[in-house]
Design an enzyme around this catalytic site. Structure first.
Site, PDB file in Angstrom:
ATOM      1  CD  GLN A 119      -2.833  -1.040   2.487  1.00 16.85           C
ATOM      2  OE1 GLN A 119      -2.656  -0.228   3.387  1.00 16.85           O
ATOM      3  NE2 GLN A 119      -3.852  -1.856   2.469  1.00 16.85           N
ATOM      4  NE  ARG A 122      -0.336   1.900  -6.434  1.00 17.47           N
ATOM      5  CZ  ARG A 122      -1.617   1.786  -6.763  1.00 17.47           C
ATOM      6  NH1 ARG A 122      -2.362   0.856  -6.179  1.00 17.47           N
ATOM      7  NH2 ARG A 122      -2.161   2.535  -7.704  1.00 17.47           N
ATOM      8  CE1 TYR A 131      17.740  -7.477   4.788  1.00 18.22           C
ATOM      9  CE2 TYR A 131      16.342  -8.916   3.482  1.00 18.22           C
ATOM     10  CZ  TYR A 131      17.379  -8.745   4.370  1.00 18.22           C
ATOM     11  OH  TYR A 131      18.050  -9.828   4.857  1.00 18.22           O
ATOM     12  NE  ARG A 134      17.032 -10.847  -8.239  1.00 24.45           N
ATOM     13  CZ  ARG A 134      17.501 -10.364  -9.393  1.00 24.45           C
ATOM     14  NH1 ARG A 134      17.355  -9.086  -9.675  1.00 24.45           N
ATOM     15  NH2 ARG A 134      18.114 -11.145 -10.251  1.00 24.45           N
ATOM     16  NE  ARG A 228      -1.848   4.955   1.895  1.00 23.25           N
ATOM     17  CZ  ARG A 228      -2.475   4.040   1.162  1.00 23.25           C
ATOM     18  NH1 ARG A 228      -3.460   3.328   1.675  1.00 23.25           N
ATOM     19  NH2 ARG A 228      -2.149   3.843  -0.101  1.00 23.25           N
TER      20      ARG A 228
END
Ligand SMILES: Cc1cc2nc3c(=O)[nH]c(=O)nc-3n(C[C@H](O)[C@H](O)[C@H](O)COP(=O)(O)OP(=O)(O)OC[C@H]3O[C@@H](n4cnc5c(N)ncnc54)[C@H](O)[C@@H]3O)c2cc1C
Length: 305
Positions: A119, A122, A131, A134, A228
């Protein structure tokens, strides 16, 4: 020999003249000399403020002064006599004169579950470095909501949850989360056997924690916060927004006060709502049920319900 007419004459580099301006009084660190200021969020999450710009301000001032300084470029030096700094910041925020707020920046280090990060990401106006699963092993930290936060689907809001779920549903859900967490051991085993980390991580659940550095200017941070902190945003991201607001408040107290007065605590009315208020009607002139529900919410906020 005839000189080549296309040859570029060699010029000796000239050192530029640099004029430095020193502050008249003492400068203070807006973070009070702290390397980081951290607030714990959810069960394993955190928001840490790790840097701010401006970092140094004249003694007795806050980083709000960078907003005032930028605004005065457009309004002229005479503004100071007309407006106090606080009044100017409040005017800018009320009238959405936003660019002066971009002169202040914050860098955060945050750890959050992947479904929260989805979220959060965005909000495109931030600079992010996450982080990488891979390069590194994902640590086994998972979000598990506390019992009171296992919520029932909201009947009025298709996106949200509201009341606490009943005990047996909550127990089943928490048991399911626990089962997904067990995948981490198998994930580790497979990476030890040489499976590429970029593949081994695929089955890990969205409750797994990730972390990132997130840098944003104050204008865009206020936009993030207004979306938010809103009660319609999911609780699990709201708590991060609240932690950020708490961390920046001592650094830009005047802006945060204006943000509360004119944005997060404000109620915006649509044309239909203004007409309903004018005519003293409880219902809006529309068939749209969602709009009617939103109007009821606003009426409650305005003390009209
Ligand atoms: C309660 C809630 C529910 C949501 N539900 C959903 C959902 O169901 N599905 C879903 O996909 N998303 C959903 N979102 C995400 C939402 O649609 C936005 O993507 C997110 O809030 C970021 O907002 P933003 O684009 O304004 O922010 P930012 O990306 O930070 O951008 C800030 C502003 O910059 C400008 N801007 C940035 N990039 C561009 C661009 N490329 N072009 C034009 N202008 C740009 C815009 O004015 C924008 O408002 C939800 C958000 C909230 C708060």
């Amino acid at each position: 020999m005839t000189p080549d007419p296309n040859a570029i004459a060699e010029t000796k580099p000239v050192a530029p003249e640099v004029r430095s301006v020193r502050p008249e009084g003492a400068m203070v660190d807006v973070m009070g000399g702290d390397l980081r200021r951290e607030i714990k969020v959810l069960d394993h999450g955190l928001v840490a403020l790790v840097d701010a710009m401006p970092r140094l301000v004249p003694e007795g001032q806050t980083a709000d002064q960078a907003i005032v300084q930028a605004a005065r470029v457009s309004y002229g030096a005479g503004t100071k006599r007309v407006n106090e700094d606080r009044g100017l910041i409040r005017y800018l925020l009320r009238h959405r004169h936003t660019t002066p707020f971009e002169m202040v920046e914050f860098k955060f280090h945050c750890a959050m579950p992947i479904f929260v990060a989805r979220q959060w990401i965005r909000h495109r106006t931030a600079n992010v470095n996450e982080y990488s699963g891979r390069y590194s092993i994902m640590p086994d930290r998972f979000y598990r909501p506390s019992a009171e936060n296992v919520r029932q689907q909201s009947s009025s809001n298709r996106q949200g949850g509201e009341e606490q779920a009943d005990q047996s549903t909550a127990d089943r859900f928490l048991a399911l989360l626990e089962r997904t967490e067990r995948m981490h051991a198998e994930y580790l085993e497979l990476t030890e056997k040489g499976l590429a980390r970029e593949l081994a991580r695929i089955p890990l659940p969205q409750s797994l924690y990730t972390e990132w550095y997130w840098k944003i200017d104050l204008h865009n941070l206020l936009h993030f916060l207004s979306l938010r902190l809103d009660p319609h945003a999911q609780m699990e991201i709201r708590v991060y927004a609240q932690a950020m607001l708490d961390l920046i408040e001592p650094i830009v107290p005047v802006t945060v006060e204006a943000f509360r007065d004119y944005r997060s605590g404000a109620v915006a009315l649509t044309r239909l709502e203004v007409e309903a208020m004018r005519s003293g009607k409880a219902e809006l002139d529309t068939e749209n049920k969602r709009e009617q529900a939103e109007w009821r919410e606003k009426r409650e906020k305005l003390g009209l319900a």
